[in-house]
Design a protein around this motif. Structure first.
Motif, PDB file in Angstrom:
ATOM      1  N   ILE A  72       0.847  -1.207   0.000  1.00  0.00           N
ATOM      2  CA  ILE A  72       0.000   0.000   0.000  1.00  0.00           C
ATOM      3  C   ILE A  72       0.881   1.255   0.000  1.00  0.00           C
ATOM      4  O   ILE A  72       1.856   1.348   0.748  1.00  0.00           O
ATOM      5  N   GLU A  73       0.484   2.248  -0.816  1.00  0.00           N
ATOM      6  CA  GLU A  73       1.238   3.497  -0.916  1.00  0.00           C
ATOM      7  C   GLU A  73       0.578   4.647  -0.160  1.00  0.00           C
ATOM      8  O   GLU A  73       1.240   5.612   0.210  1.00  0.00           O
ATOM      9  N   ILE A  74      -0.757   4.557   0.033  1.00  0.00           N
ATOM     10  CA  ILE A  74      -1.480   5.612   0.740  1.00  0.00           C
ATOM     11  C   ILE A  74      -2.753   5.025   1.344  1.00  0.00           C
ATOM     12  O   ILE A  74      -3.305   4.059   0.804  1.00  0.00           O
ATOM     13  N   ILE A  75      -3.196   5.586   2.472  1.00  0.00           N
ATOM     14  CA  ILE A  75      -4.428   5.140   3.126  1.00  0.00           C
ATOM     15  C   ILE A  75      -5.438   6.283   3.103  1.00  0.00           C
ATOM     16  O   ILE A  75      -5.115   7.429   3.447  1.00  0.00           O
ATOM     17  N   VAL A  76      -6.658   5.957   2.683  1.00  0.00           N
ATOM     18  CA  VAL A  76      -7.782   6.887   2.813  1.00  0.00           C
ATOM     19  C   VAL A  76      -8.619   6.387   3.987  1.00  0.00           C
ATOM     20  O   VAL A  76      -9.286   5.369   3.895  1.00  0.00           O
ATOM     21  N   LYS A  77      -8.550   7.107   5.106  1.00  0.00           N
ATOM     22  CA  LYS A  77      -9.119   6.641   6.371  1.00  0.00           C
ATOM     23  C   LYS A  77     -10.476   7.272   6.630  1.00  0.00           C
ATOM     24  O   LYS A  77     -10.665   8.476   6.438  1.00  0.00           O
ATOM     25  N   ASN A  78     -11.431   6.457   7.078  1.00  0.00           N
ATOM     26  CA  ASN A  78     -12.684   7.011   7.584  1.00  0.00           C
ATOM     27  C   ASN A  78     -12.346   7.942   8.748  1.00  0.00           C
ATOM     28  O   ASN A  78     -11.594   7.561   9.654  1.00  0.00           O
ATOM     29  N   PRO A  79     -12.893   9.168   8.764  1.00  0.00           N
ATOM     30  CA  PRO A  79     -12.522  10.119   9.822  1.00  0.00           C
ATOM     31  C   PRO A  79     -12.762   9.614  11.238  1.00  0.00           C
ATOM     32  O   PRO A  79     -12.044  10.005  12.169  1.00  0.00           O
ATOM     33  N   GLY A  80     -13.754   8.734  11.417  1.00  0.00           N
ATOM     34  CA  GLY A  80     -14.073   8.272  12.764  1.00  0.00           C
ATOM     35  C   GLY A  80     -13.133   7.218  13.312  1.00  0.00           C
ATOM     36  O   GLY A  80     -13.147   6.941  14.517  1.00  0.00           O
ATOM     37  N   ILE A  81     -12.308   6.619  12.480  1.00  0.00           N
ATOM     38  CA  ILE A  81     -11.382   5.580  12.955  1.00  0.00           C
ATOM     39  C   ILE A  81     -10.243   6.251  13.711  1.00  0.00           C
ATOM     40  O   ILE A  81      -9.531   7.102  13.167  1.00  0.00           O
ATOM     41  N   PRO A  82     -10.024   5.899  14.974  1.00  0.00           N
ATOM     42  CA  PRO A  82      -8.981   6.560  15.770  1.00  0.00           C
ATOM     43  C   PRO A  82      -7.584   6.193  15.307  1.00  0.00           C
ATOM     44  O   PRO A  82      -7.364   5.137  14.691  1.00  0.00           O
ATOM     45  N   TYR A  83      -6.641   7.037  15.634  1.00  0.00           N
ATOM     46  CA  TYR A  83      -5.268   6.807  15.226  1.00  0.00           C
ATOM     47  C   TYR A  83      -4.581   5.737  16.067  1.00  0.00           C
ATOM     48  O   TYR A  83      -3.467   5.328  15.747  1.00  0.00           O
ATOM     49  N   GLU A  84      -5.269   5.257  17.116  1.00  0.00           N
ATOM     50  CA  GLU A  84      -4.723   4.120  17.882  1.00  0.00           C
ATOM     51  C   GLU A  84      -5.049   2.791  17.223  1.00  0.00           C
ATOM     52  O   GLU A  84      -4.592   1.741  17.675  1.00  0.00           O
ATOM     53  N   ASN A  85      -5.862   2.817  16.175  1.00  0.00           N
ATOM     54  CA  ASN A  85      -6.162   1.584  15.459  1.00  0.00           C
ATOM     55  C   ASN A  85      -4.854   0.931  15.017  1.00  0.00           C
ATOM     56  O   ASN A  85      -3.972   1.603  14.465  1.00  0.00           O
ATOM     57  N   PRO A  86      -4.694  -0.388  15.247  1.00  0.00           N
ATOM     58  CA  PRO A  86      -3.420  -1.057  14.920  1.00  0.00           C
ATOM     59  C   PRO A  86      -2.981  -0.865  13.476  1.00  0.00           C
ATOM     60  O   PRO A  86      -1.774  -0.760  13.197  1.00  0.00           O
ATOM     61  N   ILE A  87      -3.932  -0.814  12.554  1.00  0.00           N
ATOM     62  CA  ILE A  87      -3.585  -0.593  11.150  1.00  0.00           C
ATOM     63  C   ILE A  87      -2.929   0.779  10.976  1.00  0.00           C
ATOM     64  O   ILE A  87      -1.908   0.930  10.282  1.00  0.00           O
ATOM     65  N   ILE A  88      -3.514   1.781  11.624  1.00  0.00           N
ATOM     66  CA  ILE A  88      -2.980   3.144  11.510  1.00  0.00           C
ATOM     67  C   ILE A  88      -1.615   3.257  12.194  1.00  0.00           C
ATOM     68  O   ILE A  88      -0.691   3.896  11.671  1.00  0.00           O
ATOM     69  N   VAL A  89      -1.500   2.659  13.363  1.00  0.00           N
ATOM     70  CA  VAL A  89      -0.216   2.685  14.083  1.00  0.00           C
ATOM     71  C   VAL A  89       0.887   2.082  13.223  1.00  0.00           C
ATOM     72  O   VAL A  89       1.986   2.636  13.088  1.00  0.00           O
ATOM     73  N   GLU A  90       0.592   0.932  12.614  1.00  0.00           N
ATOM     74  CA  GLU A  90       1.593   0.268  11.773  1.00  0.00           C
ATOM     75  C   GLU A  90       1.864   1.071  10.508  1.00  0.00           C
ATOM     76  O   GLU A  90       3.017   1.155  10.042  1.00  0.00           O
ATOM     77  N   ALA A  91       0.830   1.671   9.955  1.00  0.00           N
ATOM     78  CA  ALA A  91       1.019   2.489   8.760  1.00  0.00           C
ATOM     79  C   ALA A  91       1.939   3.673   9.045  1.00  0.00           C
ATOM     80  O   ALA A  91       2.815   4.019   8.227  1.00  0.00           O
ATOM     81  N   GLU A  92       1.748   4.303  10.191  1.00  0.00           N
ATOM     82  CA  GLU A  92       2.618   5.421  10.555  1.00  0.00           C
ATOM     83  C   GLU A  92       4.055   4.948  10.758  1.00  0.00           C
ATOM     84  O   GLU A  92       5.008   5.640  10.410  1.00  0.00           O
ATOM     85  N   ARG A  93       4.200   3.753  11.332  1.00  0.00           N
ATOM     86  CA  ARG A  93       5.549   3.188  11.512  1.00  0.00           C
ATOM     87  C   ARG A  93       6.227   2.967  10.164  1.00  0.00           C
ATOM     88  O   ARG A  93       7.438   3.161  10.025  1.00  0.00           O
ATOM     89  N   ARG A  94       5.428   2.597   9.168  1.00  0.00           N
ATOM     90  CA  ARG A  94       5.958   2.357   7.817  1.00  0.00           C
ATOM     91  C   ARG A  94       6.018   3.632   6.965  1.00  0.00           C
ATOM     92  O   ARG A  94       6.362   3.588   5.782  1.00  0.00           O
ATOM     93  N   ASN A  95       5.630   4.776   7.553  1.00  0.00           N
ATOM     94  CA  ASN A  95       5.627   6.065   6.845  1.00  0.00           C
ATOM     95  C   ASN A  95       4.698   6.077   5.629  1.00  0.00           C
ATOM     96  O   ASN A  95       4.980   6.705   4.606  1.00  0.00           O
ATOM     97  N   ILE A  96       3.556   5.379   5.757  1.00  0.00           N
ATOM     98  CA  ILE A  96       2.540   5.411   4.713  1.00  0.00           C
ATOM     99  C   ILE A  96       1.649   6.627   4.947  1.00  0.00           C
ATOM    100  O   ILE A  96       1.107   6.789   6.044  1.00  0.00           O
ATOM    101  N   PRO A  97       1.470   7.493   3.970  1.00  0.00           N
ATOM    102  CA  PRO A  97       0.617   8.673   4.162  1.00  0.00           C
ATOM    103  C   PRO A  97      -0.827   8.264   4.486  1.00  0.00           C
ATOM    104  O   PRO A  97      -1.333   7.275   3.951  1.00  0.00           O
ATOM    105  N   ILE A  98      -1.468   9.044   5.350  1.00  0.00           N
ATOM    106  CA  ILE A  98      -2.852   8.784   5.753  1.00  0.00           C
ATOM    107  C   ILE A  98      -3.663  10.047   5.495  1.00  0.00           C
ATOM    108  O   ILE A  98      -3.349  11.115   6.028  1.00  0.00           O
ATOM    109  N   ILE A  99      -4.698   9.913   4.664  1.00  0.00           N
ATOM    110  CA  ILE A  99      -5.537  11.059   4.350  1.00  0.00           C
ATOM    111  C   ILE A  99      -7.006  10.707   4.591  1.00  0.00           C
ATOM    112  O   ILE A  99      -7.347   9.552   4.808  1.00  0.00           O
ATOM    113  N   THR A 100      -7.864  11.718   4.564  1.00  0.00           N
ATOM    114  CA  THR A 100      -9.313  11.502   4.562  1.00  0.00           C
ATOM    115  C   THR A 100      -9.851  11.879   3.174  1.00  0.00           C
ATOM    116  O   THR A 100      -9.122  12.451   2.353  1.00  0.00           O
ATOM    117  N   GLU A 101     -11.108  11.576   2.936  1.00  0.00           N
ATOM    118  CA  GLU A 101     -11.653  11.782   1.592  1.00  0.00           C
ATOM    119  C   GLU A 101     -11.705  13.255   1.193  1.00  0.00           C
ATOM    120  O   GLU A 101     -11.806  13.574   0.002  1.00  0.00           O
TER     121      GLU A 101
END
Length: 449
Positions: A72-101
């Motif tokens: 994955i190169e970028i994540i489009v995250k539902n705004p309500g999903i918290p940043y403590e979500n394991p997917i988001i935590v791991e994505a940040e560790r991997r430096n994958i950009p996270i955006i909303t729609e």
């Protein structure tokens, strides 16, 4: 379907479906992007899941496995999903950009954007700006946190049309390039700390609305809010203040008789039909933003002489046997209820309660002088009952839900009373949304007739 501008990613993960995730996935697929969708609460049989699969998306439902991040190169995250979500935590560790729609919507827009945010008053101000432009014969569309997905509005937006967006702090956390021509910052106070964790992080999220603005853009801001006046010192946009307390040569303001924009009289203050001192702030912000985008004084006047409120936001419902019923279900925090209570001088029966986020309610004490009774429900009814005791309110009733609260309030009321639903809490302990809670109130009021 419009093509994305400046979106250099070929493989995206859409995390969380709902309306915004579905819209984002469809746009990405239409732009020949490889799309993986992950939603823990969806099932393979859901219509939207089968629809996205038919369009070419890879859909993973029922869980959040870390494998969804592979390639994955970028994540489009539902705004309500918290940043403590394991997917988001791991994505940040991997430096994958996270955006909303919102960021994707921005990549589709050719015309101007007015972005509006704040702890309170967003929907009212967004609606006012939109209607002021419409009544001034300016082409406009409205979307965002107001119920219409920004991507969907952006798809059909013409170059000459303005897109007015109501934006939450959750949405603003996920932007990198989003740049409104006009940004509006209404107010900032302590809210959503269960999500943002600290006030500093919350303020930063709100201030993202002007992060990418330049000197060619405008920032309409509340000059009476010290948190905001401190924050906008770092803005590059042209600052347009509004104030209910002092004259402003370069912004929107009032005196005892008139609403002004800069040195121009826009309309008489006593012609405004929207109740509540707090709504004067919303009106001034809307006047400033609308005028900057071409609204006329006559268009503004047409709106403010007829607009009596947005549904669920200090909305007048009916007068029954001399009792006035107001639906303020959108009041999911203390400040909103404080402002609602200051709108009335009549004896008031307050209907309140909801999700317990761990906060106390003592900041409401100075605003309860006109409250003759409280009817309480939800997880916080015990805390609010204690508040009532501290305020010396003799009549307090504990009920199970809003429907019972309306019946009880009517039973203990007199002609001339205001019966006000202003919960001061989120609805999620009993209702899916504040709209559902407000609709129950409306239905219960109509049953009284």
């Amino acid at each position: 379907m419009k093509k994305l501008n400046d979106f250099p990613f070929s493989h995206a993960l859409v995390l969380g479906l709902a309306k915004s995730g579905t819209a984002a996935a469809k746009v990405l697929l239409a732009n020949d992007k490889k799309v993986r969708v992950n939603d823990r609460n969806a099932t393979k049989e859901d219509e939207v899941v089968m629809q996205l699969q038919a369009l070419g998306a890879e859909v993973i439902v029922g869980e959040h496995p870390l494998e969804v991040l592979d390639d994955i190169e970028i994540i489009v995250k539902n705004p309500g999903i918290p940043y403590e979500n394991p997917i988001i935590v791991e994505a940040e560790r991997r430096n994958i950009p996270i955006i909303t729609e919102i960021e994707i919507a921005y990549s589709l827009v050719e015309g101007s954007i007015i972005g509006i945010t704040g702890s309170n008053g967003k929907t009212t101000t967004t609606t006012l700006v939109t209607e002021m432009l419409e009544k001034s014969n300016q082409p406009v569309k409205v979307a965002g946190n107001i119920g219409i997905v920004a991507i969907d509005a952006a798809q059909s937006l013409k170059k000459e049309e303005t897109l007015v967006l109501e934006l939450s702090s959750f949405q603003l956390l996920g932007i990198n390039k989003f740049r409104p021509k006009i940004a509006v910052l209404l107010n900032i106070f302590e809210a959503h700390l269960d999500y943002h964790k600290t006030m500093e992080h919350y303020v930063q999220a709100k201030c993202n609305i002007f992060k990418q603005q330049t000197s060619d853009d405008y920032l309409v801001y509340n000059a009476d809010d010290p948190v905001i006046t401190d924050a906008v010192r770092h803005a590059k946009a042209l600052l347009i203040p509004f104030s209910t307390k002092r004259n402003l040569e370069n912004g929107a303001w009032i005196d005892d008789e008139w609403i002004y924009f800069k040195d121009e009289k826009v309309m008489k203050l006593n012609e405004v039909v929207l109740v509540g001192d707090h709504n004067i702030e919303n009106i001034l912000a809307a006047v400033a933003a609308a005028k900057l985008d071409g609204a006329t004084n006559e268009g503004i006047r047409k709106v403010l002489t007829t607009f009596s409120g947005v549904k669920h936001r200090l909305q007048y419902i009916d007068t029954i046997d001399g009792r006035l019923f107001y639906n303020d279900s959108k009041a999911t925090n203390l400040l909103a209820t404080q402002k609602a209570l200051t709108a009335f001088k009549q004896p008031t029966i307050l209907l309140a309660g909801g999700l317990d986020r761990g906060n106390e309610f003592t900041d409401l004490l100075p605003y309860l002088s006109s409250v003759k009774a409280m009817v309480l429900f939800g997880q916080t009814k015990g805390k609010l009952q204690e508040l009532g005791h501290q305020a010396g309110i003799e009549t307090m009733e504990l009920v199970e839900n809003v429907d019972e609260a309306v019946k009880k309030a009517y039973a203990i009321s007199n002609a001339g009373d205001v019966i006000l639903l202003s919960p001061s809490c989120a609805s999620w302990d009993q209702y899916r949304t504040f709209e559902e809670r407000g609709d129950m109130f409306i239905q219960a009021v109509h049953k009284l007739v």
